[in-house]
Scaffold this motif. Structure first.
Motif, PDB file in Angstrom:
ATOM      1  N   TYR A  91      42.791  43.536  37.139  1.00  5.62           N
ATOM      2  CA  TYR A  91      43.964  43.407  38.009  1.00  5.62           C
ATOM      3  C   TYR A  91      44.145  42.000  38.613  1.00  5.62           C
ATOM      4  O   TYR A  91      45.213  41.388  38.495  1.00  5.62           O
TER       5      TYR A  91
ATOM      6  N   ILE B 233      51.787  36.406  51.053  1.00  4.77           N
ATOM      7  CA  ILE B 233      51.129  37.705  50.851  1.00  4.77           C
ATOM      8  C   ILE B 233      50.625  38.234  52.188  1.00  4.77           C
ATOM      9  O   ILE B 233      50.490  37.480  53.149  1.00  4.77           O
TER      10      ILE B 233
ATOM     11  N   ALA C 289      55.452  42.501  44.262  1.00  7.11           N
ATOM     12  CA  ALA C 289      54.983  43.792  44.780  1.00  7.11           C
ATOM     13  C   ALA C 289      54.998  44.792  43.632  1.00  7.11           C
ATOM     14  O   ALA C 289      55.746  44.636  42.661  1.00  7.11           O
TER      15      ALA C 289
HETATM   16  N1  TRP Z   1      48.528  42.345  43.941  1.00  5.63           N
HETATM   17  C1  TRP Z   1      49.683  42.239  44.811  1.00  5.63           C
HETATM   18  C2  TRP Z   1      49.716  43.463  45.741  1.00  5.63           C
HETATM   19  O1  TRP Z   1      49.354  44.532  45.399  1.00  5.63           O
HETATM   20  C3  TRP Z   1      50.956  42.177  44.026  1.00  5.63           C
HETATM   21  C4  TRP Z   1      51.012  40.954  43.181  1.00  5.63           C
HETATM   22  C5  TRP Z   1      50.849  40.893  41.832  1.00  5.63           C
HETATM   23  C6  TRP Z   1      51.202  39.618  43.640  1.00  5.63           C
HETATM   24  N2  TRP Z   1      50.983  39.603  41.404  1.00  5.63           N
HETATM   25  C7  TRP Z   1      51.183  38.807  42.469  1.00  5.63           C
HETATM   26  C8  TRP Z   1      51.387  39.053  44.891  1.00  5.63           C
HETATM   27  C9  TRP Z   1      51.309  37.428  42.566  1.00  5.63           C
HETATM   28  C10 TRP Z   1      51.520  37.664  44.974  1.00  5.63           C
HETATM   29  C11 TRP Z   1      51.490  36.847  43.827  1.00  5.63           C
HETATM   30  O2  TRP Z   1      50.176  43.359  46.814  1.00  5.63           O
END
Ligand code: TRP
Ligand code: AMP
Length: 341
Positions: A143, A161, A9
């Motif tokens: 990102y 997730i 997160a």
């Molecule tokens: N992008 C995810 C979010 O904002 C956070 C995240 C970054 C993530 N790297 C990850 C989640 C790898 C799972 C696996 O919620």
């Protein structure tokens, strides 16, 4: 050997009950069965402007939240993304395998790029924002590649997730498959774990919008650090639908959302919840929901204070060492396969 989990997160804004129910709760539930890596993704955070001092503080605060939620440092590896430089290095290699089109199509990119543009008074009338548009940060486009690097470095089997990250996971799978095809078997292709209930908790003020850290209307979210009074007020003010029954009805999304929060925090089945509130009015239901949320968050907030700075540092240092030992092996393999080393 146990299968592996990776999730993370961002240390931005305030974590809310949606983050907990959609993600953290499942991290805790899965940590016994899987070898788990839970990352504080501070490199993702700077894809939008951050105050450096606050970012540093929030990074440590988020580690405390993981621990308070029940992530056990004896079972799971907790670490800060930037402590393992392999994440940034693999991002570069994967960037060279990513296509502009697939990154521009990501809905999160389109949403976040639009928000930025709003401030500059450029309107797109619902059109897709493209990379060539002026002043959209390149980091926002990159990102999901960083996210793919996070996951693929650990040969991850499962990624817990919320619903909003599903598309990023699909891109991760595409990148893994493409790399394996072009350079030989290198990455495990991960599966998402999206909970059947709670994967998309909605705003208390607008059940058509997900509960979000960046929502300007603070009444839409219950933050994990809200006090009892604030929680009760927010729930009392939550919008409801027409009709009076308390049940899970797709056509009454506001009540369905509130009841989902109740269900997950009270560990009842859907049927038990409906039965429990049969004959109750909105007032009674909201009162009981507020009590349930407050009683859940009270001990949670106590636990946040449990770790002093040295013990937190020790956990994160040990976590980064463990993570690095695995990440460096994968990166070495990638560098050999691509002719870098
Ligand atoms: N992008 C995810 C979010 O904002 C956070 C995240 C970054 C993530 N790297 C990850 C989640 C790898 C799972 C696996 O919620
Ligand atoms: P973030 O804080 O944005 O890094 O998100 C951390 C995790 O919370 C991710 O797995 C998200 O998918 C999940 N998440 C964010 N918002 C919600 C929501 N409203 N409902 C359920 N899960 C969410």
């Amino acid at each position: 050997m146990k299968k592996r989990i990776f999730s993370g997160a961002q240390p931005t804004g305030e974590l809310h009950i949606g983050n907990y129910l959609g993600a953290l709760k499942n991290w805790v539930a899965l940590q016994d069965e899987y070898e788990s890596f839970y990352c504080i993704v501070n490199l993702h955070a700077i894809t939008l402007p951050q105050d450096p001092k606050i970012l540093r503080q929030k990074t440590l605060d988020l580690a405390r939240i993981y621990l308070a939620a029940g992530v056990d440092p004896e079972k799971a590896t907790i670490f800060i993304q930037s402590d393992v430089p392999e994440h940034a290095e693999l991002t570069w290699v994967l960037s060279c395998q990513s296509r502009m089109g697939e990154l521009e199509r990501m809905t999160q990119f389109k949403d976040k790029a639009k928000v930025k543009f709003k401030g500059e008074q450029l309107t797109f009338g619902g059109e897709d924002v493209t990379f060539g548009a002026p002043s959209v940060g390149f980091g926002l486009l990159a990102y999901p590649v960083l996210m793919a690097a996070d996951i693929l470095l650990y040969q991850t089997d499962l990624v817990p997730i919320g619903q909003d990250q599903k598309q990023h996971l699909e891109l991760t799978r595409d990148l893994a498959e493409r790399f394996n095809r072009d350079f030989g078997d290198t990455f495990k292709v991960p599966e998402p774990f999206i909970p059947p209930v709670g994967a998309k908790i909605m705003s208390l003020q607008d059940p058509a919008k997900k509960m979000s850290k960046s929502d300007e209307n603070l009444n839409g979210s219950i933050f994990l650090l809200d006090d009892a009074d604030t929680i009760t007020k927010k729930i009392k003010r939550a919008v409801t639908d027409s009709g009076t029954d308390i049940n899970f009805d797709e056509t009454r999304p506001a009540i369905k959302n509130l009841l989902t929060i109740y269900q997950l925090l009270s560990a009842k089945t859907a049927d038990e919840c409906v039965e429990h509130f049969a004959g109750s009015g909105y007032g009674d239901f909201k009162g009981q929901l507020a009590e349930t949320v407050v009683e859940f968050l009270r001990p949670f907030q106590e636990r946040i204070k449990e770790y002093d700075a040295p013990s937190l540092d020790a956990i994160l240092k040990k976590g980064a060492e463990k993570a690095r030992s695995i990440a460096s092996e994968t990166l070495q393999d990638v560098y050999e396969k691509t002719g870098i080393k």
